[in-house]
Design a protein around this motif. Structure first.
Motif, PDB file in Angstrom:
ATOM      1  N   GLY A 190      46.488  32.017  32.317  1.00 19.69           N
ATOM      2  CA  GLY A 190      47.297  33.160  31.913  1.00 19.69           C
ATOM      3  C   GLY A 190      46.517  34.438  31.712  1.00 19.69           C
ATOM      4  N   VAL A 191      45.343  34.530  32.296  1.00 19.83           N
ATOM      5  CA  VAL A 191      44.518  35.726  32.104  1.00 19.83           C
ATOM      6  C   VAL A 191      45.011  36.864  32.987  1.00 19.83           C
ATOM      7  CG1 VAL A 191      42.478  34.335  31.580  1.00 19.83           C
ATOM      8  CG2 VAL A 191      42.885  35.151  33.914  1.00 19.83           C
ATOM      9  N   ASP A 192      44.513  38.049  32.694  1.00 26.26           N
ATOM     10  CA  ASP A 192      44.769  39.206  33.537  1.00 26.26           C
ATOM     11  C   ASP A 192      43.887  39.099  34.776  1.00 26.26           C
ATOM     12  OD1 ASP A 192      45.754  42.122  33.843  1.00 26.26           O
ATOM     13  OD2 ASP A 192      43.580  42.287  34.051  1.00 26.26           O
ATOM     14  N   GLN A 193      44.500  38.974  35.948  1.00 28.80           N
ATOM     15  CA  GLN A 193      43.721  38.729  37.158  1.00 28.80           C
ATOM     16  C   GLN A 193      42.859  39.929  37.565  1.00 28.80           C
ATOM     17  OE1 GLN A 193      43.108  35.936  38.750  1.00 28.80           O
ATOM     18  NE2 GLN A 193      44.360  34.872  37.219  1.00 28.80           N
ATOM     19  N   ALA A 194      43.325  41.124  37.297  1.00 26.79           N
ATOM     20  CA  ALA A 194      42.522  42.307  37.613  1.00 26.79           C
ATOM     21  C   ALA A 194      41.231  42.319  36.792  1.00 26.79           C
ATOM     22  CB  ALA A 194      43.325  43.584  37.367  1.00 26.79           C
ATOM     23  N   GLY A 195      41.353  41.975  35.513  1.00 23.46           N
ATOM     24  CA  GLY A 195      40.179  41.918  34.660  1.00 23.46           C
ATOM     25  C   GLY A 195      39.229  40.811  35.067  1.00 23.46           C
ATOM     26  N   PHE A 196      39.782  39.669  35.460  1.00 26.51           N
ATOM     27  CA  PHE A 196      38.933  38.557  35.892  1.00 26.51           C
ATOM     28  C   PHE A 196      38.240  38.883  37.208  1.00 26.51           C
ATOM     29  CE2 PHE A 196      38.216  34.364  37.849  1.00 26.51           C
ATOM     30  CZ  PHE A 196      37.413  33.807  36.867  1.00 26.51           C
ATOM     31  N   THR A 197      38.925  39.591  38.102  1.00 24.29           N
ATOM     32  CA  THR A 197      38.313  40.000  39.362  1.00 24.29           C
ATOM     33  C   THR A 197      37.111  40.902  39.108  1.00 24.29           C
ATOM     34  OG1 THR A 197      40.443  39.871  40.521  1.00 24.29           O
ATOM     35  CG2 THR A 197      38.722  41.160  41.564  1.00 24.29           C
TER      36      THR A 197
END
Length: 280
Positions: A41-48
């Motif tokens: 459920g993380v923010d994918q933009a931040g993980f990228t």
């Protein structure tokens, strides 16, 4: 990813990045799978942004491992701009090959940067890419002549391998997997294809990492401290990974990676089908 990522989690991401960046099995796929298990459920933009930055550790590993060759290439390329007598050397030509081969991924990366951060990280897509790319690598192993050495790399090789590198913007394809596969299709021997892949990673990964660095510590992304931890660990593990892979493929085919990709992709499809993992 929340700002509260633990040091232990960051360390694990660093190990995964270092182990998988240079093997043709997709570091992005592995990081995304670990994230889905450990930080769902993380923010994918931040993980990228986080994964792009920790790749800088593996770039430093490449630079350290190949520093003599990189220095010779840089010096020869610089001299060759003003001294025609240097232009016949492999080092001078290699400088241009690396520049030309980096252009496609730079162009496509800028055009599709938003899609890469969001929808392209869907685990259904990653599972499919793992399997499809494995089959393409299998064909390259069987059909490639593997008869050409580093001295025989041409401009056309650089363009083909560079275009293949752009395909790695699709998570699950694998940057090293795509470039090594393209090199094999072009008739390069395994070690030459891998070495060119490693050198080619430097401009692409540095550009990506520096571009995303501004987002570290922002909304949805981990803080600078844990990012530094992951980056340092990825450097150490990545250095060992480079040395191991060069030794391995000098004596063996890439079939072990083909089998691993297919098995991982199939397992991921099962986990997604049963609801054990969420695709987004």
């Amino acid at each position: 990813m929340s700002a509260g990522v633990s040091v232990g989690q960051a360390a694990l991401y660093g190990v995964v990045q270092g182990l998988t960046e240079f093997l043709p099995i997709s570091s992005t796929a592995h990081l995304r799978i670990v994230q889905a298990w450990m930080n769902p459920g993380v923010d994918q933009a931040g993980f990228t942004a986080f994964t792009a930055v920790i790749q800088l550790g593996t770039v430093v590993a490449v630079v350290l491992f190949f520093w003599r060759e990189l220095l010779h290439v840089a010096l020869a390329w610089g001299r060759g701009l003003v001294d025609k007598s240097v232009r016949h050397t492999l080092e001078y030509r290699m400088g241009w090959y690396l520049i030309l081969a980096t252009i496609p991924v730079g162009v496509f990366g800028l055009v599709f940067k938003d899609q890469i951060k969001t929808g392209a990280r869907n685990l259904w897509l990653i599972a499919t890419a793992l399997i499809v790319m494995a089959l393409i690598l299998l064909v390259a192993e069987r059909r490639g002549s593997r008869s050409r050495s580093e001295e025989e790399i041409t401009t056309q090789d650089a363009l083909v391998v560079g275009t293949a590198q752009a395909l790695a913007l699709i998570p699950g394809v694998s940057r090293s997997g795509a470039t090594i596969t393209a090199g094999l299709f072009r008739g390069l021997d395994r070690v030459t294809a891998a070495r060119f892949s490693f050198l080619l990673s430097i401009p692409a990964v540095v550009a990506s990492g520096l571009f995303e660095l501004k987002d570290i510590g922002g909304a949805g992304a981990p803080g600078m401290g844990v990012t530094v931890v992951a980056t340092l660990i990825s450097f150490v593990v990545g250095l060992a990974s480079i040395a191991w892979l060069i030794r391995y493929i000098s004596r063996h085919s890439t079939f072990i990676f083909v089998g691993y990709r297919i098995a991982l992709g199939a397992l991921l499809l099962v986990l997604l089908s049963t609801g054990a993992l969420s695709a987004t």
